[in-house]
Write a protein that holds these residues in place. Structure first.
Motif, mmCIF file in Angstrom:
data_model
loop_
_atom_site.group_PDB
_atom_site.id
_atom_site.type_symbol
_atom_site.label_atom_id
_atom_site.label_comp_id
_atom_site.label_asym_id
_atom_site.label_seq_id
_atom_site.Cartn_x
_atom_site.Cartn_y
_atom_site.Cartn_z
ATOM 1 N N TRP A 1 38.819 40.846 43.564
ATOM 2 C CA TRP A 1 39.601 39.607 43.626
ATOM 3 C C TRP A 1 40.303 39.326 42.296
ATOM 4 N N TYR B 1 41.970 34.638 39.148
ATOM 5 C CA TYR B 1 40.779 34.412 39.961
ATOM 6 C C TYR B 1 39.608 34.013 39.075
ATOM 7 N N VAL C 1 36.592 32.384 47.647
ATOM 8 C CA VAL C 1 38.035 32.650 47.647
ATOM 9 C C VAL C 1 38.757 31.524 48.379
#
Length: 279
Positions: free
Chosen positions: A86, A98, A166
């Motif tokens: 990510w 991220y 996320v």
């Protein structure tokens, strides 16, 4: 899954030596949403767990079996792969950075800002503190009771909880919670299903990115795990006739299909379960 060369993540909080430890606070909003959603992971209502009294601390240090230590090391390394994936995908596909979550390892019971939890609740993500919670003994439950065998089945479970982070990073959890508060129970459940299927799809995106670490059969292990935790499968396993209006995670087919979609595409944009007419 070949993790020998993968370093452990530094974002792990190990509470296993303190049974029942951790912060306790009231639950509400998104926190309640995610904890209750995970209740169906093992087909058990977690509401009583959320009303537990303050935890009792164990006076004697606890020794861990080799299996538990191996599970903790495995979880830490899988978490590290999600950080790498990510950390690359966000800038590449979204143009933003991220911020990874913390993984809390516990044994027996623990507390979070989203409420209390035990091994019966299954792994869960609490957006209030941006932490994923995992009882390492759950891996045995996954294999022995649910029939989801293989190390990549366990890795998929961790990746799924990170996928909720996320969603939190993207503001999706907050939006869903706002809509759920104004919806009927059936409508709220339907929104939660789309949330969970999106997490399955995002788990597939992660799986595609770690393809070089996979052994033959690993993807089949993840797909089997997704099927084993479908609402219809779990309700049948509990001796009940499946009730679609009560589903909070989606059917076995939906879960495996959305994971496969993410794996085949590798694109966050293709995980738009909320825009999909058909799941």
């Amino acid at each position: 899954m070949r993790l020998r060369g993968v370093k452990r993540s530094g974002n792990v909080e190990d509470r296993r030596r303190s049974r029942g430890g951790g912060a306790k606070a009231g639950i509400g909003g998104v926190g309640l949403l995610v904890v209750l959603a995970i209740g169906y992971f093992t087909g058990i209502d977690v509401t009583p767990l959320l009303e537990q009294a303050a935890p009792q601390q164990s006076s004697a240090p606890r020794e861990f079996s080799p299996q538990e230590e191996q599970a903790a090391a495995f979880a830490s390394r899988v978490l590290a792969t999600t950080e790498t994936v990510w950390g690359n995908v966000f800038p590449e596909q979204l143009g933003v950075e991220y911020a990874p979550p913390v993984l809390v390892l516990y044994s027996g019971v623990t507390q979070s800002p989203c409420g209390g939890a035990s091994g019966a609740t299954g792994p869960f993500y609490c957006p209030a503190d941006a932490k994923a919670y995992l009882d390492t003994e759950f891996f045995a439950t996954l294999e022995q009771e649910l029939g989801a065998r293989g190390d990549f089945a366990a890795a998929y479970v961790i990746a799924h909880e990170v996928a909720h982070h996320v969603q939190n990073e993207l503001g999706i959890l907050g939006q869903v919670n706002e809509h759920r508060q104004a919806a009927s129970d059936t409508q709220a459940n339907a929104l939660t299903v789309r949330l969970e299927l999106q997490a399955d799809c995002l788990s597939g995106v992660w799986a595609r990115e770690v393809d070089g670490l996979l052994d033959p059969g690993d993807i089949d292990e993840a797909l089997n795990a997704a099927r084993r935790i479908g609402d219809d499968y779990l309700q049948k396993r509990a001796g009940r006739v499946p009730q679609p209006h009560t589903f909070t995670h989606g059917t076995s087919k939906q879960r495996s299909d959305w994971f496969a979609r993410g794996y085949q595409s590798g694109q966050i944009r293709d995980c738009d379960t909320f825009g999909a007419r058909s799941l």
